[in-house]
Design an enzyme around this catalytic site. Structure first.
Site, PDB file in Angstrom:
ATOM      1  N   TYR A 132      21.469  39.952  40.931  1.00 46.45           N
ATOM      2  CA  TYR A 132      22.730  40.697  40.948  1.00 46.45           C
ATOM      3  C   TYR A 132      22.991  41.289  39.580  1.00 46.45           C
ATOM      4  O   TYR A 132      23.192  40.566  38.609  1.00 46.45           O
ATOM      5  CB  TYR A 132      23.855  39.752  41.364  1.00 46.45           C
ATOM      6  CG  TYR A 132      25.216  40.372  41.566  1.00 46.45           C
ATOM      7  CD1 TYR A 132      25.410  41.747  41.667  1.00 46.45           C
ATOM      8  CD2 TYR A 132      26.342  39.557  41.680  1.00 46.45           C
ATOM      9  CE1 TYR A 132      26.663  42.289  41.868  1.00 46.45           C
ATOM     10  CE2 TYR A 132      27.607  40.085  41.882  1.00 46.45           C
ATOM     11  CZ  TYR A 132      27.766  41.443  41.976  1.00 46.45           C
ATOM     12  OH  TYR A 132      29.021  41.982  42.173  1.00 46.45           O
ATOM     13  N   LYS A 161      20.852  43.242  44.091  1.00 49.19           N
ATOM     14  CA  LYS A 161      22.159  43.845  44.352  1.00 49.19           C
ATOM     15  C   LYS A 161      22.537  44.610  43.093  1.00 49.19           C
ATOM     16  O   LYS A 161      22.780  44.029  42.039  1.00 49.19           O
ATOM     17  CB  LYS A 161      23.189  42.767  44.669  1.00 49.19           C
ATOM     18  CG  LYS A 161      24.603  43.311  44.881  1.00 49.19           C
ATOM     19  CD  LYS A 161      25.607  42.176  45.076  1.00 49.19           C
ATOM     20  CE  LYS A 161      27.020  42.717  45.229  1.00 49.19           C
ATOM     21  NZ  LYS A 161      28.027  41.621  45.316  1.00 49.19           N
TER      22      LYS A 161
END
Length: 294
Positions: A132, A161
């Protein structure tokens, strides 16, 4: 999990005393299951860092025990390596479908520190891992070389992400690691990221619009984005008029999908004005009308 381009970063509903409201939580999870969306618990939208260790483990165990027909991912965020490793060992016992590993908070490590950090965490599990990149929260950008290097070391890197908010930075990641799947971490950027080879979305908006956001992602991945503007931009902008997840909890409360819109400090409902509430209600009506026409 290849058939799950949409993951909902689910909120953690709370009672007025701040305890986790599991009745509302199950209702939200079931709505995601009905829409066919994967779920992410304990992300930033789920106020994961505002829960203590016992609460986090209870949230994970509760989700697992529901035996959802969609995959579930667990957020692993922080900056203390032993604590992160300990939590990953707990997750290994739970056997989730994936883990979300966040760039270290506050410390602002460089490329080598990031690579070593993720390497240490990924070496402790064989659960598929999504990285992320969220510089607005962590204070540091993930270096584009990091996913590429990790993909050569670990077979269980399932993707990234990417929430930089920049198409150019998204393209830089894709150039460095063309074989890694990159998911938009920003609802509003999904059409642009999809054009550049994005694999899907980890969403806030799907908390309140699970079926509509599912359709939105399908259209983005097909490149059929002409009819999405300005509707979806206005709607997703409304969800970020105050710190996330305050607006989405307010709207979930208005929809009676959660019993209260309680958040924990340092988040505050005082950051929601009447104007923002009106924008949220209008966005909800507009998205419902759009979905009815599709």
């Amino acid at each position: 999990m290849e058939n799950f381009p949409l993951w909902t970063a689910i909120v953690t509903p709370m009672n007025t005393d701040g305890s986790v409201d599991y009745d509302s939580f199950e209702q939200l999870l079931r709505k995601q299951e009905e829409a066919g969306n994967g779920v992410l618990v304990l992300g930033s939208t789920g106020e994961g860092l505002n829960l203590n260790e016992e609460e986090k483990r209870e949230v994970v165990e509760f989700t697992k025990d529901l035996n959802l027909d969609v995959p579930f991912m667990i957020g692993v965020g922080g900056f203390n390596l032993p604590a992160q490793v300990d939590f990953i060992h707990f997750c290994n016992e739970i056997k989730p479908d994936a883990l979300l590993l966040v760039t270290p908070l506050y410390a602002k490590p460089g490329a080598e520190g990031q690579f070593e950090w993720f390497s240490e965490l990924m070496a402790e599990t064989d659960v598929p891992c999504m990285l992320y990149n969220v510089p607005s929260r962590t204070g540091v950008k993930m270096h584009p070389s990091v996913p590429a290097r990790l993909s050569k070391e670990f077979d269980h890197l399932m993707g990234v992400k990417e929430a930089s908010g920049s198409v150019e930075e998204f393209k830089a990641f894709r150039r460095e690691a063309p074989d890694v799947k990159f998911y938009s971490g920003d609802d509003g950027m999904t059409p642009a990221f999809s054009k550049e080879g994005g694999a899907g979305l980890v969403s806030v908006a799907s908390n309140v619009w699970p079926k509509a956001t599912h359709k939105y992602v399908e259209l983005c991945l097909k490149g059929e984005t002409e009819g999405l503007f300005p509707l979806w931009k206005n709607a997703t902008d409304a969800l970020f008029k105050a710190p996330n997840p305050v607006p989405v909890k307010v709207l979930l409360g208005k929809k009676n999908w959660i019993a209260t819109d309680t958040v924990r400090l340092p988040l505050s409902l005082g950051d929601i004005s009447e104007d923002v509430e009106a924008k949220l209600s209008q966005a909800d009506e507009d998205i419902a009308a759009w979905l009815a026409e599709e």
